[in-house]
Design an enzyme around this catalytic site. Structure first.
Site, PDB file in Angstrom:
ATOM      1  N   SER A 133       0.791  -1.237   0.000  1.00 33.50           N
ATOM      2  CA  SER A 133       0.000   0.000   0.000  1.00 33.50           C
ATOM      3  C   SER A 133       0.820   1.283   0.000  1.00 33.50           C
ATOM      4  O   SER A 133       0.241   2.366  -0.104  1.00 33.50           O
ATOM      5  CB  SER A 133      -0.964   0.001   1.188  1.00 33.50           C
ATOM      6  OG  SER A 133      -2.016  -0.909   0.946  1.00 33.50           O
ATOM      7  N   PHE A 188      -9.849 -12.362   0.910  1.00 36.72           N
ATOM      8  CA  PHE A 188      -8.815 -13.014   1.713  1.00 36.72           C
ATOM      9  C   PHE A 188      -9.326 -13.441   3.089  1.00 36.72           C
ATOM     10  O   PHE A 188      -8.591 -13.443   4.067  1.00 36.72           O
ATOM     11  CB  PHE A 188      -7.602 -12.095   1.854  1.00 36.72           C
ATOM     12  CG  PHE A 188      -6.997 -11.708   0.533  1.00 36.72           C
ATOM     13  CD1 PHE A 188      -6.613 -12.671  -0.379  1.00 36.72           C
ATOM     14  CD2 PHE A 188      -6.833 -10.375   0.188  1.00 36.72           C
ATOM     15  CE1 PHE A 188      -6.066 -12.328  -1.614  1.00 36.72           C
ATOM     16  CE2 PHE A 188      -6.285 -10.014  -1.031  1.00 36.72           C
ATOM     17  CZ  PHE A 188      -5.899 -10.990  -1.942  1.00 36.72           C
ATOM     18  N   ALA A 189     -10.618 -13.790   3.133  1.00 38.56           N
ATOM     19  CA  ALA A 189     -11.187 -14.296   4.388  1.00 38.56           C
ATOM     20  C   ALA A 189     -10.434 -15.532   4.862  1.00 38.56           C
ATOM     21  O   ALA A 189     -10.289 -15.766   6.066  1.00 38.56           O
ATOM     22  CB  ALA A 189     -12.672 -14.603   4.205  1.00 38.56           C
ATOM     23  N   THR A 225      -6.701 -16.840   4.287  1.00 33.73           N
ATOM     24  CA  THR A 225      -5.525 -16.154   3.767  1.00 33.73           C
ATOM     25  C   THR A 225      -4.863 -16.866   2.597  1.00 33.73           C
ATOM     26  O   THR A 225      -4.740 -16.296   1.503  1.00 33.73           O
ATOM     27  CB  THR A 225      -4.508 -15.945   4.896  1.00 33.73           C
ATOM     28  OG1 THR A 225      -5.131 -15.177   5.929  1.00 33.73           O
ATOM     29  CG2 THR A 225      -3.281 -15.210   4.396  1.00 33.73           C
ATOM     30  N   THR A 261       1.287  -3.602   3.041  1.00 32.32           N
ATOM     31  CA  THR A 261       1.163  -5.047   3.223  1.00 32.32           C
ATOM     32  C   THR A 261       0.730  -5.652   1.900  1.00 32.32           C
ATOM     33  O   THR A 261      -0.258  -5.223   1.300  1.00 32.32           O
ATOM     34  CB  THR A 261       0.117  -5.402   4.293  1.00 32.32           C
ATOM     35  OG1 THR A 261       0.471  -4.821   5.539  1.00 32.32           O
ATOM     36  CG2 THR A 261       0.036  -6.920   4.463  1.00 32.32           C
TER      37      THR A 261
END
Length: 418
Positions: free
Chosen positions: A105, A163-164, A166, A346
């Site tokens: 980010s 991404f519930a 991972t 991230t």
């Protein structure tokens, strides 16, 4: 980049900035306003960086699951670097501060700079509805360009669902190539998080739309605009936007993703399209280039004074009143009273911090090659305190000379389960 005459770079200002900060003068950048002369008697010198403390933060990131970590600090006394652990778990190659990596980010600050240059050029207005430039894209005409840059649009972050889980979530998009519209549709399929302008709610969807705006207004791919407006003028030789290629060229650190299950083996996540992020997180860079970028930004080499002032005008994002957000830019208030501007990052396998003081005289970039391990991210963030606040005062003096700032968990730029 075409700059209007009243904003062209003054050669003398560029040369001074280059000499002071080790940044190559760029004829397409904006001139920095002259800094007022400071009295040595009234303005205390900033503390020397505590590089032992920086190393301790890197080691703490390793102790919390990162294979390696590194940091690069620039200041009046030059450049200092530290590296621990490995950049490649298979070969055992040591972490190297010259290595490139995915900055996640921190890419949002690159995107913000490009869009704000378009504001400087009169091609977009911060408080205009997004739908003026992208008709019919969003279901609410009240959402403005400024709302995107400040994460106050209310657009849901599609990565929460993506991404519930991972590793399965990552593997499902590792090699996929999305269109911007597909990502916006994923966001719009979820309930909005707030009314436009009411509250801060971090969402990658905001900067996907920023990428769409850049491409619509310029008629060029966002990667070309990064190159033309930032990378080439600043001489960032190790910075690139390679989407949708999956590789990181040249010397680089490999990234390692922690699965959600305790004790599960790390997943090498180095190769991926990062198409799920694009203008929200797909830049590749190096510590030196991140130092140069943040220093140049803070010194006014990329934006007009008025627009840079808008970018650095922030509102709180936490109850402790130590973290803030402006226009694609974070501000952290440290225990010694120092304020630093930049962004966290991230992306699967990498945590990044890239920050500088408002005058651009000191900057720090730090990276740990892991993710989905919040404790490692929090530990890496300790490098900011060590670098910008120096050695902590003795306990007896601490209460008199330093503010009490709670140790807060790292801000999550992606959903994390561990």
């Amino acid at each position: 980049m075409i700059v209007s005459p009243h904003r062209r770079l003054a050669a003398g200002a560029a040369l001074l900035a280059a000499i002071a900060g080790g940044v190559v003068p760029a004829t397409t950048a904006h001139a920095a306003p002259a800094a007022p002369a400071a009295s040595a008697a009234t303005t205390p010198a900033p503390p020397a960086p505590d590089m032992e403390g920086v190393t301790a933060a890197l080691n703490a990131a390793m102790a919390n699951g990162a294979p390696g970590a590194m940091a690069r600090f620039t200041g009046p006394d030059g450049v200092q670097t530290r590296a621990v652990g490995v950049r490649d778990r298979v070969s055992g190659a040591a972490m190297d501060t010259r290595a490139r990596f995915r900055v996640g980010s921190v890419s949002k600050t690159f995107s913000s700079v490009v869009l704000l240059q378009l504001v400087d050029e009169g091609r977009v207005e911060l408080d205009a509805p997004v739908n003026r430039y992208l008709p019919g894209l969003l279901p609410d005409d009240r959402i403005t360009v400024r709302h995107l840059l400040t994460h106050r649009s209310g657009l849901a972050d599609y990565t929460d669902k993506m991404f519930a889980q991972t590793v399965p979530g990552f593997e499902s998009v590792r090699n996929r190539v999305f269109t911007y519209q597909e990502l916006v549709d994923l966001s719009l399929a979820e309930p909005r998080t707030t009314e436009p302008g009411v509250a801060y709610k971090y969402s990658n969807a905001n900067f996907v739309v920023v990428g769409m705006l850049i491409e619509k207004i310029t008629g060029k791919p966002v990667g070309q605009e990064y190159q033309r407006r930032i990378i080439k003028p600043l001489g960032l030789r190790n910075t690139s936007y390679v989407h949708p290629d999956t590789r990181i060229q040249g010397l680089h650190a490999r990234g390692y993703l922690h699965p959600d299950e305790a004790g599960a083996a790390l997943v090498d996540s180095t190769e991926q399209t990062v198409s799920w992020a694009q203008s929200a997180g797909a830049v590749v860079s190096s510590p030196a280039d991140l130092n140069t970028f943040m220093t140049a930004l803070m010194r006014g080499r990329l934006l007009s004074p008025r627009t840079l002032e808008a970018m650095t005008t922030v509102t709180p994002t936490d109850a402790a009143n130590t973290r803030f957000y402006g226009l694609g830019l974070r501000r952290y208030d440290l225990s010694c009273g120092a304020q630093v501007f930049g962004h966290t990052g991230t992306v699967q396998g990498y945590y990044t911090y890239a920050f500088a003081t408002r005058d651009g005289r000191r900057s720090l970039s730090a990276m740990a090659n892991t993710s989905n391990r919040g404790a490692a991210n929090t530990a890496l963030g300790g490098s900011l305190e060590a670098a910008f606040c120096g050695k902590k005062p003795a306990a007896a003096a601490s209460s008199r000379t330093a503010r009490t700032v709670p140790v807060l968990p790292a801000e999550a730029d992606l959903p994390e389960r561990r």
